[in-house]
Write a protein that holds these residues in place. Structure first.
Motif, mmCIF file in Angstrom:
data_model
loop_
_atom_site.group_PDB
_atom_site.id
_atom_site.type_symbol
_atom_site.label_atom_id
_atom_site.label_comp_id
_atom_site.label_asym_id
_atom_site.label_seq_id
_atom_site.Cartn_x
_atom_site.Cartn_y
_atom_site.Cartn_z
ATOM 1 N N ARG A 115 -45.444 31.842 -21.408
ATOM 2 C CA ARG A 115 -45.328 30.560 -20.724
ATOM 3 C C ARG A 115 -43.858 30.201 -20.570
ATOM 4 N NH1 ARG A 115 -49.825 26.473 -23.254
ATOM 5 N NH2 ARG A 115 -48.069 25.030 -22.918
ATOM 6 N N ALA A 116 -43.545 29.476 -19.507
ATOM 7 C CA ALA A 116 -42.156 29.100 -19.279
ATOM 8 C C ALA A 116 -41.632 28.148 -20.348
ATOM 9 C CB ALA A 116 -42.000 28.468 -17.896
ATOM 10 N N ASP A 117 -42.545 27.425 -21.031
ATOM 11 C CA ASP A 117 -42.105 26.509 -22.090
ATOM 12 C C ASP A 117 -42.043 27.185 -23.454
ATOM 13 O OD1 ASP A 117 -44.801 26.739 -22.720
ATOM 14 O OD2 ASP A 117 -45.319 24.723 -22.014
ATOM 15 N N GLY A 118 -42.490 28.440 -23.539
ATOM 16 C CA GLY A 118 -42.401 29.185 -24.790
ATOM 17 C C GLY A 118 -43.500 28.903 -25.790
ATOM 18 N N TYR A 119 -44.400 27.964 -25.495
ATOM 19 C CA TYR A 119 -45.487 27.648 -26.419
ATOM 20 C C TYR A 119 -46.532 28.760 -26.425
ATOM 21 C CZ TYR A 119 -43.686 22.832 -26.527
ATOM 22 O OH TYR A 119 -42.900 21.711 -26.680
ATOM 23 N N ALA A 120 -47.406 28.709 -27.437
ATOM 24 C CA ALA A 120 -48.510 29.663 -27.518
ATOM 25 C C ALA A 120 -49.373 29.562 -26.261
ATOM 26 C CB ALA A 120 -49.350 29.392 -28.761
ATOM 27 N N PHE A 121 -49.988 30.687 -25.901
ATOM 28 C CA PHE A 121 -50.812 30.706 -24.691
ATOM 29 C C PHE A 121 -51.897 29.629 -24.720
ATOM 30 C CE2 PHE A 121 -49.533 35.336 -24.718
ATOM 31 C CZ PHE A 121 -48.689 35.237 -23.628
ATOM 32 N N SER A 122 -52.474 29.375 -25.904
ATOM 33 C CA SER A 122 -53.602 28.444 -26.004
ATOM 34 C C SER A 122 -53.176 26.997 -26.201
ATOM 35 C CB SER A 122 -54.498 28.853 -27.180
ATOM 36 O OG SER A 122 -53.808 28.667 -28.413
ATOM 37 N N ALA A 123 -51.869 26.740 -26.314
ATOM 38 C CA ALA A 123 -51.390 25.392 -26.625
ATOM 39 C C ALA A 123 -51.571 24.442 -25.447
ATOM 40 C CB ALA A 123 -49.921 25.444 -27.034
ATOM 41 N N THR A 124 -51.583 23.146 -25.769
ATOM 42 C CA THR A 124 -51.633 22.120 -24.732
ATOM 43 C C THR A 124 -50.251 21.995 -24.088
ATOM 44 O OG1 THR A 124 -51.067 20.394 -26.322
ATOM 45 C CG2 THR A 124 -53.417 20.857 -25.981
ATOM 46 N N ALA A 125 -50.147 21.126 -23.078
ATOM 47 C CA ALA A 125 -48.881 20.973 -22.362
ATOM 48 C C ALA A 125 -47.753 20.497 -23.267
ATOM 49 C CB ALA A 125 -49.056 20.006 -21.194
ATOM 50 N N ASP A 126 -48.110 19.736 -24.332
ATOM 51 C CA ASP A 126 -47.069 19.248 -25.242
ATOM 52 C C ASP A 126 -46.894 20.149 -26.464
ATOM 53 O OD1 ASP A 126 -49.389 18.693 -26.560
ATOM 54 O OD2 ASP A 126 -49.067 16.529 -26.731
ATOM 55 N N GLY A 127 -47.541 21.339 -26.439
ATOM 56 C CA GLY A 127 -47.310 22.320 -27.489
ATOM 57 C C GLY A 127 -48.270 22.287 -28.649
ATOM 58 N N ARG A 128 -49.271 21.410 -28.624
ATOM 59 C CA ARG A 128 -50.231 21.368 -29.725
ATOM 60 C C ARG A 128 -51.107 22.620 -29.715
ATOM 61 N NH1 ARG A 128 -53.219 15.820 -28.835
ATOM 62 N NH2 ARG A 128 -52.806 16.450 -26.671
ATOM 63 N N ALA A 129 -51.333 23.164 -30.906
ATOM 64 C CA ALA A 129 -52.054 24.433 -31.029
ATOM 65 C C ALA A 129 -53.468 24.332 -30.477
ATOM 66 C CB ALA A 129 -52.097 24.860 -32.491
#
Length: 209
Positions: free
Chosen positions: A102-116
């Motif tokens: 992802r362009a934001d670097g978060y986990a693939f399954s995370a929400t838009a704000d990075g929550r797991a």
């Protein structure tokens, strides 16, 4: 006084001659100068190549992209083997790391704000090209200008394009799926002069389990 003026004129002519017939200046272009026959003291030969420095900045977000190992988003994955001498080519290998994230670097399954998140996936890379044989990993390069040989056959060059195939497990906390792509020209490959190009698309995908 007259002799002095003549002397000044002679010196002026000599100065102009030295400017007009000065030392040879090195070229700032490719494949122009040759050191053969250049033996006069002060003469120079050389070569030059243009350069530029650039950077493109993109916004962060949950969108997927293919990146290199330094975090740069690929525009085109270029396997450049450089310039070879015609005839029997030496073995040449160009490696590229391709990373799906992802362009934001978060986990693939995370929400838009990075929550797991909890979703898990299978992930895989693929190559889409009419010039690529997946069974043999052979990518056929075509000589530009569609020139033909003495039998009127299109001039081509067979190369290998190797990468990790098949599905891989991707957990809910994973934020990258990566593969190394190797473009290989085998030793002894025969080639006539010209530029050879093979194109296609490298893809990566996630499938929810």
């Amino acid at each position: 006084m007259k002799m002095k003026k003549i002397a000044v004129c002679v010196l002026s002519v000599l100065a102009l001659s030295s400017i007009s017939f000065g030392a040879r200046v090195a070229s700032d272009q490719q494949l122009v100068d040759s050191p053969i026959g250049v033996t006069t003291k002060g003469d120079s030969v050389g070569a030059g190549v243009p350069f530029e420095v650039r950077v493109n900045v993109i916004p962060k977000g949950p969108e997927l992209g293919l990146f290199d190992e330094n975090g740069n988003l690929y525009d085109t994955v270029v396997f450049d083997h450089g310039t070879k001498l015609a005839g029997s080519l030496p073995r040449s290998v160009v490696k590229k790391t391709v990373i799906l994230q992802r362009a934001d670097g978060y986990a693939f399954s995370a929400t838009a704000d990075g929550r797991a998140g909890t979703a898990t996936y299978t992930g895989k890379f693929d190559v889409k090209s009419t010039l690529y044989n997946k069974a043999t990993n052979t990518l056929t390069l075509e000589k530009l200008s569609s020139s033909t040989d003495e039998n009127d056959d299109l001039v081509t060059m067979d190369t290998e394009l190797n990468y990790i195939k098949g599905d891989r497990e991707v957990s809910a906390t994973d934020n990258q799926l990566r593969s190394e792509f190797n473009s290989v020209i085998l030793a002894g490959t025969q080639a006539v002069g010209g530029q050879y190009v093979g194109t296609g698309t490298i893809t990566a995908s996630l499938t929810v389990k």
